[in-house]
Design an enzyme around this catalytic site. Structure first.
Site, mmCIF file in Angstrom:
data_model
loop_
_atom_site.group_PDB
_atom_site.id
_atom_site.type_symbol
_atom_site.label_atom_id
_atom_site.label_comp_id
_atom_site.label_asym_id
_atom_site.label_seq_id
_atom_site.Cartn_x
_atom_site.Cartn_y
_atom_site.Cartn_z
ATOM 1 N N ARG A 1 2.966 -7.930 1.086
ATOM 2 C CA ARG A 1 4.219 -7.522 1.892
ATOM 3 C C ARG A 1 4.622 -6.057 1.994
ATOM 4 O O ARG A 1 3.846 -5.259 1.009
ATOM 5 C CB ARG A 1 5.536 -7.886 1.295
ATOM 6 C CG ARG A 1 5.586 -9.314 0.582
ATOM 7 C CD ARG A 1 6.057 -10.180 2.206
ATOM 8 N NE ARG A 1 6.154 -11.387 1.894
ATOM 9 C CZ ARG A 1 6.251 -12.347 2.812
ATOM 10 N NH1 ARG A 1 6.733 -12.077 3.911
ATOM 11 N NH2 ARG A 1 6.373 -13.766 2.264
ATOM 12 N N ILE A 2 4.770 -5.594 3.100
ATOM 13 C CA ILE A 2 5.145 -4.152 3.470
ATOM 14 C C ILE A 2 6.515 -3.613 2.818
ATOM 15 O O ILE A 2 7.377 -4.289 3.132
ATOM 16 C CB ILE A 2 4.822 -3.755 4.946
ATOM 17 C CG1 ILE A 2 3.487 -3.962 5.441
ATOM 18 C CG2 ILE A 2 5.104 -2.506 5.231
ATOM 19 C CD1 ILE A 2 3.414 -4.228 6.756
ATOM 20 N N LEU A 3 6.553 -2.688 2.262
ATOM 21 C CA LEU A 3 7.893 -2.251 1.559
ATOM 22 C C LEU A 3 8.445 -0.986 2.420
ATOM 23 O O LEU A 3 7.621 -0.286 2.770
ATOM 24 C CB LEU A 3 7.526 -1.621 0.046
ATOM 25 C CG LEU A 3 7.095 -3.028 -0.676
ATOM 26 C CD1 LEU A 3 6.792 -2.384 -2.170
ATOM 27 C CD2 LEU A 3 8.276 -3.925 -0.898
ATOM 28 N N HIS B 1 -6.733 -1.292 -2.383
ATOM 29 C CA HIS B 1 -6.964 -1.699 -0.980
ATOM 30 C C HIS B 1 -8.516 -1.779 -0.960
ATOM 31 O O HIS B 1 -9.196 -1.008 -1.164
ATOM 32 C CB HIS B 1 -6.656 -0.675 0.049
ATOM 33 C CG HIS B 1 -6.792 -1.302 1.424
ATOM 34 N ND1 HIS B 1 -6.026 -2.141 2.169
ATOM 35 C CD2 HIS B 1 -7.678 -0.968 2.326
ATOM 36 C CE1 HIS B 1 -6.705 -2.634 3.241
ATOM 37 N NE2 HIS B 1 -7.615 -1.664 3.486
ATOM 38 N N ASP C 1 -1.269 1.221 4.174
ATOM 39 C CA ASP C 1 -2.515 1.755 3.696
ATOM 40 C C ASP C 1 -2.847 2.994 4.201
ATOM 41 O O ASP C 1 -3.949 3.393 4.642
ATOM 42 C CB ASP C 1 -3.652 0.866 4.153
ATOM 43 C CG ASP C 1 -3.495 -0.543 3.983
ATOM 44 O OD1 ASP C 1 -2.934 -1.061 2.540
ATOM 45 O OD2 ASP C 1 -3.732 -1.505 4.628
ATOM 46 N N ASN D 1 -1.167 1.449 -4.696
ATOM 47 C CA ASN D 1 -1.734 0.312 -3.809
ATOM 48 C C ASN D 1 -3.047 0.301 -4.098
ATOM 49 O O ASN D 1 -3.797 1.407 -4.218
ATOM 50 C CB ASN D 1 -1.300 0.305 -2.495
ATOM 51 C CG ASN D 1 -1.853 -0.798 -1.556
ATOM 52 O OD1 ASN D 1 -1.817 -2.299 -2.213
ATOM 53 N ND2 ASN D 1 -2.385 -0.947 -0.611
ATOM 54 N N ASP E 1 2.969 5.485 0.949
ATOM 55 C CA ASP E 1 4.012 6.215 1.780
ATOM 56 C C ASP E 1 4.566 5.079 2.599
ATOM 57 O O ASP E 1 4.097 3.804 2.735
ATOM 58 C CB ASP E 1 3.262 7.419 2.353
ATOM 59 C CG ASP E 1 2.191 7.357 3.374
ATOM 60 O OD1 ASP E 1 2.158 5.873 3.702
ATOM 61 O OD2 ASP E 1 1.731 8.124 3.945
#
Ligand code: GRF
Length: 227
Positions: free
Chosen positions: A98-100, A116, A152, A114, A148
């Site tokens: 999920r993108i925060l 990746h 990614d 994160n 940020d």
């Protein structure tokens, strides 16, 4: 070994098998002077395999599913409150799909990490391994970075390359990248928790251990240069 209360409280968010979570837990269990301590594991999926790993390790878990049509802001606010309830100081996204939002990130300035499965900035997004194979690159890898508001994208803490073999498919290549992630992520989380990262624009510099004061409200974990 530092007392429990002096360790930096880490919350881990996962959506999948949680092999990176396991690597983090193993490192914290075996490294006598580990600074970070996973205190809660959250997921958007009740069936995320990593939740079982966390429970087996006696770590509290949180499940916050997000279905299509749900209020995303309310979901994220609950997740944020869950982590705050556990006094989380550092958030690790270990396969969290999920993108925060910026609002979430403001809760943990420069303290959301994160992992990746590519050498960023190449192959951003949810299909990094597949995309690398489709592009025919000979080298890909793993990246650990600060999060940020762009996907990614945040300052890179560490990267390691992995060779793409002619016989690779997505599963075999991802397995070798995961093996690298399992070394890289715990090391980076520990450096962050120990206050040994200094951000200079887009770059993250590693500070010497003896140059760093113990993290406290007066000595934040991340040292940010204005230059
Ligand atoms: C990892 O490859 C990570 O880079 C990506 O999702 C995968 C999670 O794997 N973001 P696991 O759940 O830790 O096994």
């Amino acid at each position: 070994m530092p007392s429990r209360s002096s360790r930096v409280r880490v919350g881990v968010l996962i959506s999948g098998s949680g092999s990176n979570l396991r690597a983090l837990l193993d490192q914290q269990a075996t490294q006598a002077d580990a600074v970070g301590e996973v205190v809660v594991v959250g997921s958007d999926r009740a069936d995320a395999g990593g939740l079982e790993r966390a429970r087996a390790a006696g770590i509290p878990t949180i499940v916050r599913p997000l279905a299509p049509g749900d209020d995303r802001d309310a979901w994220e606010a609950r997740l944020r409150a869950d982590l705050a309830t556990h006094d989380v100081e550092v958030v690790v996204l270990a396969g969290f799909m999920r993108i925060l939002s910026e609002a979430f990130l403001h809760g943990w300035p420069d303290a959301v990490v994160n992992v990746h499965p590519s050498l960023l900035p190449a192959f951003r997004g949810a299909h990094a391994v597949r995309d690398a194979l489709a592009e025919g690159v000979k080298l890909t890898g793993a990246t650990v970075h600060l999060v940020d508001e762009q996907v990614d994208h945040g300052p890179i803490i560490a990267q390691q390359a992995v060779a793409v073999l002619p016989e690779d498919d997505e599963a075999t290549l991802h397995a070798r990248i995961r093996a690298v992630e399992h070394e890289l992520l715990p090391r980076c989380v520990e450096l962050l928790c120990a206050g040994r990262l200094r951000i200079e624009g887009r770059s993250v510099r590693l500070l010497d251990a003896d140059a760093v004061a113990s993290p406290s409200p007066d000595h934040p974990r991340i040292d940010r240069s204005e230059s």
